[in-house]
Design a protein around this motif. Structure first.
Motif, short mmCIF file in Angstrom:
data_model
loop_
_atom_site.label_atom_id
_atom_site.label_comp_id
_atom_site.label_asym_id
_atom_site.label_seq_id
_atom_site.Cartn_x
_atom_site.Cartn_y
_atom_site.Cartn_z
N PRO A 66 0.81 -1.22 0.00
CA PRO A 66 0.00 0.00 0.00
C PRO A 66 0.85 1.27 0.00
O PRO A 66 1.97 1.29 0.52
CB PRO A 66 -0.81 -0.11 1.29
CG PRO A 66 -0.87 -1.58 1.58
CD PRO A 66 0.46 -2.12 1.10
N GLY A 67 0.28 2.32 -0.58
CA GLY A 67 0.97 3.60 -0.63
C GLY A 67 0.22 4.58 -1.52
O GLY A 67 -0.89 4.30 -1.99
N LEU A 68 0.87 5.72 -1.77
CA LEU A 68 0.25 6.80 -2.53
C LEU A 68 1.26 7.41 -3.49
O LEU A 68 2.42 7.62 -3.13
CB LEU A 68 -0.26 7.88 -1.57
CG LEU A 68 -0.93 9.10 -2.18
CD1 LEU A 68 -2.28 8.72 -2.78
CD2 LEU A 68 -1.10 10.18 -1.13
N CYS A 80 -4.52 0.66 -1.59
CA CYS A 80 -4.99 0.54 -0.21
C CYS A 80 -4.67 -0.79 0.45
O CYS A 80 -4.65 -0.89 1.67
CB CYS A 80 -6.49 0.82 -0.14
SG CYS A 80 -6.92 2.47 -0.74
N VAL A 81 -4.47 -1.82 -0.35
CA VAL A 81 -4.13 -3.15 0.16
C VAL A 81 -2.99 -3.71 -0.69
O VAL A 81 -2.82 -3.29 -1.84
CB VAL A 81 -5.35 -4.12 0.12
CG1 VAL A 81 -6.47 -3.63 1.02
CG2 VAL A 81 -5.85 -4.32 -1.29
N PRO A 82 -2.21 -4.65 -0.16
CA PRO A 82 -1.15 -5.25 -0.98
C PRO A 82 -1.74 -5.89 -2.24
O PRO A 82 -2.82 -6.48 -2.19
CB PRO A 82 -0.54 -6.32 -0.07
CG PRO A 82 -0.91 -5.91 1.31
CD PRO A 82 -2.23 -5.21 1.20
N VAL A 83 -1.03 -5.75 -3.36
CA VAL A 83 -1.50 -6.27 -4.64
C VAL A 83 -0.42 -7.14 -5.25
O VAL A 83 0.76 -6.77 -5.27
CB VAL A 83 -1.83 -5.10 -5.61
CG1 VAL A 83 -2.24 -5.63 -6.96
CG2 VAL A 83 -2.92 -4.23 -5.03
N ASN A 84 -0.83 -8.31 -5.76
CA ASN A 84 0.08 -9.20 -6.46
C ASN A 84 -0.25 -9.20 -7.94
O ASN A 84 -1.42 -9.09 -8.32
CB ASN A 84 -0.02 -10.63 -5.91
CG ASN A 84 0.50 -10.72 -4.50
OD1 ASN A 84 1.51 -10.13 -4.15
ND2 ASN A 84 -0.21 -11.45 -3.66
#
Length: 179
Positions: A66-68, A80-84
């Protein structure tokens, strides 16, 4: 040092008693806020990663935490959530980027329309991109700061190199950061 600054005038709705409001008035209100926020982001922060968005790989799968980030138009790209994400089977090098995307959601029936529905919301999101060319290459600089080009495009968050049958993060790559 002189920096480039291109601005366009903004127009907002002026409300008054007895005014008949139409869809154009509400759209103008939304556009005013969106354009003002984008202008603020471009002018004061630039483009790049604001926080988070750490990237890792096991060689075949990419993980973005997550980050911006802000793109060159000033759009906020929030993870907003970890993505694979799956990686290509082979190659030489790819730049992993994040692009701002919008998706219409929440369909509702339209009164008076026969079996007619319209989406009632717009969800802001992102897309992971992988390209052989850095989408941020060629941007002008003002000192250490990279200037926004004013166009919405992917923001590079890492570069991957293919070696010994798997993808590895290129530790030499410096991703753009907001000021």
């Amino acid at each position: 040092m002189k920096t480039e600054c291109t601005l366009s005038p903004l127009k907002r709705v002026r409300y008054f008693s007895g005014q008949l409001l139409t869809i154009d008035d509400f759209l103008t209100e939304q556009q005013y806020s969106l354009k003002r926020d984008r202008r603020h982001n471009r002018g004061l922060h630039g483009y790049g990663v604001a926080c988070g968005l750490e990237v890792s790989t096991d060689g075949t799968t990419l993980r973005v935490d997550p980050g911006l980030a802000l793109d060159c138009l000033g759009e906020e790209i929030a993870v907003c959530v970890p993505v694979n994400s799956s990686l290509p089977r082979a190659g030489s090098a790819v730049y992993v980027g994040l692009s701002y995307v919008e998706k219409e959601t929440d369909p509702v029936p339209v009164p008076g329309g026969q079996n007619s529905v319209q989406n009632s919301r717009v969800e802001e999101g992102f897309e992971i991109t992988m390209t052989p060319e850095d989408p941020c290459a060629g941007h002008k600089r003002s000192g250490a700061h990279r200037l926004c080009c004013g166009i919405s495009h992917a923001i590079s968050i890492t570069k991957l190199k293919f070696a010994r049958g798997q993808w590895k993060i290129d530790r030499q790559f410096r991703r753009p950061r907001v000021r």
